[in-house]
Design an enzyme around this catalytic site. Structure first.
Site, PDB file in Angstrom:
ATOM      1  N   ARG A   1      10.712   5.282 -14.253  1.00 44.32           N
ATOM      2  CA  ARG A   1      12.060   4.729 -14.423  1.00 44.32           C
ATOM      3  C   ARG A   1      12.089   3.666 -15.528  1.00 44.32           C
ATOM      4  NH1 ARG A   1      12.095   5.351  -8.736  1.00 44.32           N
ATOM      5  NH2 ARG A   1      11.534   3.179  -8.390  1.00 44.32           N
ATOM      6  N   SER A  41       1.878  11.662  -1.472  1.00 44.60           N
ATOM      7  CA  SER A  41       3.157  11.155  -0.966  1.00 44.60           C
ATOM      8  C   SER A  41       3.557  11.720   0.401  1.00 44.60           C
ATOM      9  CB  SER A  41       4.252  11.478  -1.992  1.00 44.60           C
ATOM     10  OG  SER A  41       5.372  10.686  -1.743  1.00 44.60           O
ATOM     11  N   ASN A  50       2.194   8.774   6.157  1.00 43.71           N
ATOM     12  CA  ASN A  50       1.080   8.541   7.096  1.00 43.71           C
ATOM     13  C   ASN A  50       1.534   7.765   8.341  1.00 43.71           C
ATOM     14  OD1 ASN A  50       1.364   6.477   5.267  1.00 43.71           O
ATOM     15  ND2 ASN A  50      -0.744   6.550   4.533  1.00 43.71           N
ATOM     16  N   CYS A  51       2.591   6.961   8.195  1.00 46.79           N
ATOM     17  CA  CYS A  51       3.072   6.201   9.362  1.00 46.79           C
ATOM     18  C   CYS A  51       3.645   7.127  10.435  1.00 46.79           C
ATOM     19  CB  CYS A  51       4.128   5.193   8.940  1.00 46.79           C
ATOM     20  SG  CYS A  51       3.544   4.100   7.632  1.00 46.79           S
ATOM     21  N   THR A  77      -6.352  -6.621 -11.898  1.00 49.78           N
ATOM     22  CA  THR A  77      -7.716  -6.922 -11.446  1.00 49.78           C
ATOM     23  C   THR A  77      -8.405  -7.818 -12.480  1.00 49.78           C
ATOM     24  OG1 THR A  77      -8.720  -5.076 -12.605  1.00 49.78           O
ATOM     25  CG2 THR A  77      -7.849  -4.614 -10.395  1.00 49.78           C
ATOM     26  N   ILE A  94      -6.737  -2.800 -15.830  1.00 48.70           N
ATOM     27  CA  ILE A  94      -6.762  -2.138 -14.512  1.00 48.70           C
ATOM     28  C   ILE A  94      -5.970  -2.959 -13.491  1.00 48.70           C
ATOM     29  CG2 ILE A  94      -8.237  -1.212 -12.676  1.00 48.70           C
ATOM     30  CD1 ILE A  94     -10.489  -0.927 -14.694  1.00 48.70           C
ATOM     31  N   GLY A 111      -2.054  -2.128  -2.688  1.00 50.45           N
ATOM     32  CA  GLY A 111      -2.129  -1.501  -1.365  1.00 50.45           C
ATOM     33  C   GLY A 111      -3.259  -2.011  -0.492  1.00 50.45           C
ATOM     34  N   TYR A 162      27.753 -10.992  14.489  1.00 47.00           N
ATOM     35  CA  TYR A 162      28.018 -11.084  15.927  1.00 47.00           C
ATOM     36  C   TYR A 162      29.250 -10.294  16.348  1.00 47.00           C
ATOM     37  CZ  TYR A 162      29.941 -12.559  20.319  1.00 47.00           C
ATOM     38  OH  TYR A 162      30.496 -12.519  21.570  1.00 47.00           O
ATOM     39  N   LYS A 216      25.816 -17.566  19.536  1.00 48.26           N
ATOM     40  CA  LYS A 216      24.582 -18.297  19.226  1.00 48.26           C
ATOM     41  C   LYS A 216      23.481 -17.256  19.330  1.00 48.26           C
ATOM     42  CE  LYS A 216      25.332 -22.733  21.283  1.00 48.26           C
ATOM     43  NZ  LYS A 216      25.098 -23.398  22.563  1.00 48.26           N
TER      44      LYS A 216
END
Ligand SMILES: Cc1cc2nc3c(=O)[nH]c(=O)nc-3n(C[C@H](O)[C@H](O)[C@H](O)COP(=O)(O)OP(=O)(O)OC[C@H]3O[C@@H](n4cnc5c(N)ncnc54)[C@H](O)[C@@H]3O)c2cc1C
Length: 575
Positions: free
Chosen positions: A24, A41, A44-45, A277, A282, A286, A431, A439
């Site tokens: 992008r 892609s 995994n969750c 790094t 580089i 994650g 609310y 509250k």
């Protein structure tokens, strides 16, 4: 002609996000993603829920395919391609095509490492028996599903009661398996403070999951090459025809170490605020990297999807010359267990106490998730941790059936912005009766904590019970008191308190409780203004029930309560 050539190692959370953001920002860049597994892609969750048949369609886990990357982003994604070496001097990497069993070299202008973290497989006797699994990839979840089906498994042992362990416990129970969790700590969900984890523990037991705490696994036993039981250090044997190891993850740093990139003290790749790094060409993002904790300022490893995605974006920005900066992590996380939500953000009390930090306080609350008069309101349990000297919000934990994650998210944002309990008091939140209260629980948490910082109320510490000097005063109604009370407490209902001040000692600290802490706060204000040395037991009897689930340890006849410690022995809790 490409503006720059960016190679990315790892095509899931951090790597895929980085690639898409790069495109992008730079339409002309050549972007290649190498993924050693068969799928880039993927979600995994969602894997625990796929193994448990809650998600039934495997295709739903594939977020984007190589074809989609090519068509939508003009990104070259190569599954089953493992990066095996980095030559920093020549700015090139060696890649092995796992299908064709060939290798080639690719040059780069910028390299991004997002190799993730590998599940730990402790080298215990019997670990190589059939039926012992870790869960990281789609093929892992296929293997687990196939084992359950092919062996007609009906007893599962989950080793480790953290987030993935609990999700697996629920998922396998959903498939009809009998589930046991074996955890070496004295609580499930170790990031939570122990008393908050008690709600989760209780929910597991109520759903027929047996939980063994404080008893590490010693070995796995089996027959004909297949696991049939887990043996704990205590000697206890837990029958199991499938075992899921969820004892943590280790950052994948082999490539980085071999390339002599700087590795931090916690074992993750060391990066700066723009995820660069020690080599200026580089970047790393994650689960494999160490990042600063917003609250403690220390480097930490936080293997969560949110930080990985944000870091992937920041690395892309930085590669394209934008002044991007990662703010750090708070380890904001949430887990669902049999209808209960447990969430955390920021630092826990146990971490502060391990660091010998004494400038903090905690308050407990047990508010409803929405107005009590509107049907379906549920109690939630909140713990707010803040700096005593100035009210800075340091952390929060919540457990309940509804509305928990919203409150923890709000507090998470407050922590990121360096807010105080006074800001939480003033937070303007949504609310209507079915959603919250005028509250809100977050406002209440701020108010209760602000009372402490302003000096309007002093807190007694639950962990100091039993206390040799304190006079324990319970200001609930007699009927409530009869239903259960703190060991050694005297009952004087709030409505009678002003008339019975003479019944209270002037020469001892008075520790007051009610059911959730509201009436006791009023009592504290009355007594304080009458010259008593008075302290509130935050969260009241509802907090006592989780701090001391079976009451205080029994005191031998004739012995005083002095010197008796308040924590239950862990063996008592093994189910
Ligand atoms: C079962 C499970 C459930 C989870 N649930 C949650 C959750 O609910 N919430 C949450 O916040 N987080 C959750 N997580 C954690 C989250 O998935 C990770 O924090 C996130 O995926 C980390 O992103 P990453 O890019 O660092 O690594 P990953 O997403 O793991 O991607 C790394 C990829 O790099 C590849 N790779 C490694 N080395 C090489 C190499 N040399 N060459 C080529 N490819 C390589 C790997 O095959 C892997 O696919 C879960 C993780 C698991 C395993």
């Amino acid at each position: 002609m490409a503006s720059r050539k960016v190679l990315i190692v790892g095509g899931v959370a951090g790597g895929a996000t980085c690639a898409a953001r790069l495109r992008r920002l730079d339409e002309k860049a050549e972007i290649v993603v190498f993924e050693k597994g068969p799928y880039p892609s993927y979600a995994n969750c969602g894997l625990p829920y796929y193994t448990g048949d809650i998600i039934t369609d495997e295709a739903k886990l594939l977020v984007a395919t190589p074809d989609l990357f090519r068509a939508r982003f003009n990104i070259d994604v190569r599954p089953e391609h493992e990066v095996v070496r980095i030559n920093r001097k020549e700015k090139r990497i060696e890649v092995r095509d796992l299908r064709r069993e060939t290798t080639c070299w690719e040059t780069y202008d910028a390299l991004v490492l997002s190799p993730g973290a590998a599940p730990v497989r402790p080298p215990l006797p019997g670990i190589d028996l059939g039926g012992i699994f870790t869960l990281r990839t789609i093929p892992d979840s296929r293997d687990i599903r196939a084992w359950i089906q092919d062996t007609n498994a009906h007893q599962a042992a989950i080793i480790g009661g953290g987030f993935i362990g609990l999700e697996m416990a629920e998922s396998l129970a959903h498939r009809g398996l009998q589930v046991a969790i074996v955890e070496m700590c004295d609580q499930v969900m170790p990031p939570l403070d122990r008393e908050m984890a008690e709600y989760v523990y209780d929910r597991l037991l109520r759903n027929q999951v047996s939980v063994r705490l404080g008893d590490p696994v010693a070995r796995f036993d089996g027959a004909n090459g297949r696991v049939n039981s887990v043996v704990a250090l205590s000697g206890a044997r837990i029958p199991a025809d499938i075992v899921i190891l969820s004892v943590g993850v280790k950052p994948e740093t082999k490539l980085a170490r071999e390339a002599e990139l700087e590795i931090g003290a916690r074992g993750g790749i060391r990066v700066n605020e723009s995820m660069r790094t020690s080599d200026p060409a580089i970047w790393a993002v994650g689960d494999a990297v160490e990042v600063r904790d917003v609250v403690t300022g220390e480097f930490s490893l936080v293997p969560l999807a949110g930080p990985a995605n944000r870091q992937g974006r920041i690395a892309a920005d930085a590669i394209c010359g934008r002044p991007a900066r990662f703010r750090g992590v708070q380890a904001t996380a949430v887990c669902g267990v049999f209808g209960l939500t447990a969430a955390i953000t920021g630092v826990s009390e146990k971490r502060l106490s391990q660091a010998n930090d004494s400038d903090y306080e905690v308050v407990y609350l047990h508010p409803l998730d929405h107005a009590g008069y509107y049907p379906g309101a549920k109690t939630m349990h909140l713990k707010l941790i803040f700096r005593r000297s100035d009210g800075l919000v340091l952390g929060a934990q919540g457990v309940g059936e509804a509305g928990v994650e919203r409150r923890i998210d709000v507090i998470s944002m407050a922590i990121q912005k360096g807010s105080t309990v006074f800001d939480l008091e003033e937070a303007e939140l949504c609310y209507a009766p079915q959603f919250g209260a005028a509250k809100d629980a977050v406002n209440l948490a701020g108010m209760v904590a602000a009372n402490v910082v302003r000096g309007d109320v002093s807190l007694a510490k639950w962990g100091n019970l039993p206390h040799p000097d304190a006079f324990l005063l319970d200001v609930r109604e007699p009927g409530e008191f009869k239903g259960g009370s703190i060991t050694g407490a005297t009952n004087i209902p709030l409505s009678q308190l002003r008339g019975r001040l003479g019944d209270l000692p002037m020469n001892r600290p008075i520790w007051v409780n009610c059911r959730v802490g509201q009436r006791s706060y009023i009592a504290v204000r009355i007594l304080q203004q009458n010259g008593f040395d008075v302290h509130n037991l935050s969260g009241g009897y509802s907090t006592w029930e989780v701090w001391y689930p079976k009451g205080l340890p029994s005191v031998k006849e004739g012995a005083t309560q002095e010197g008796v410690t308040g924590v239950q022995p862990t063996e008592d809790r093994a189910a």
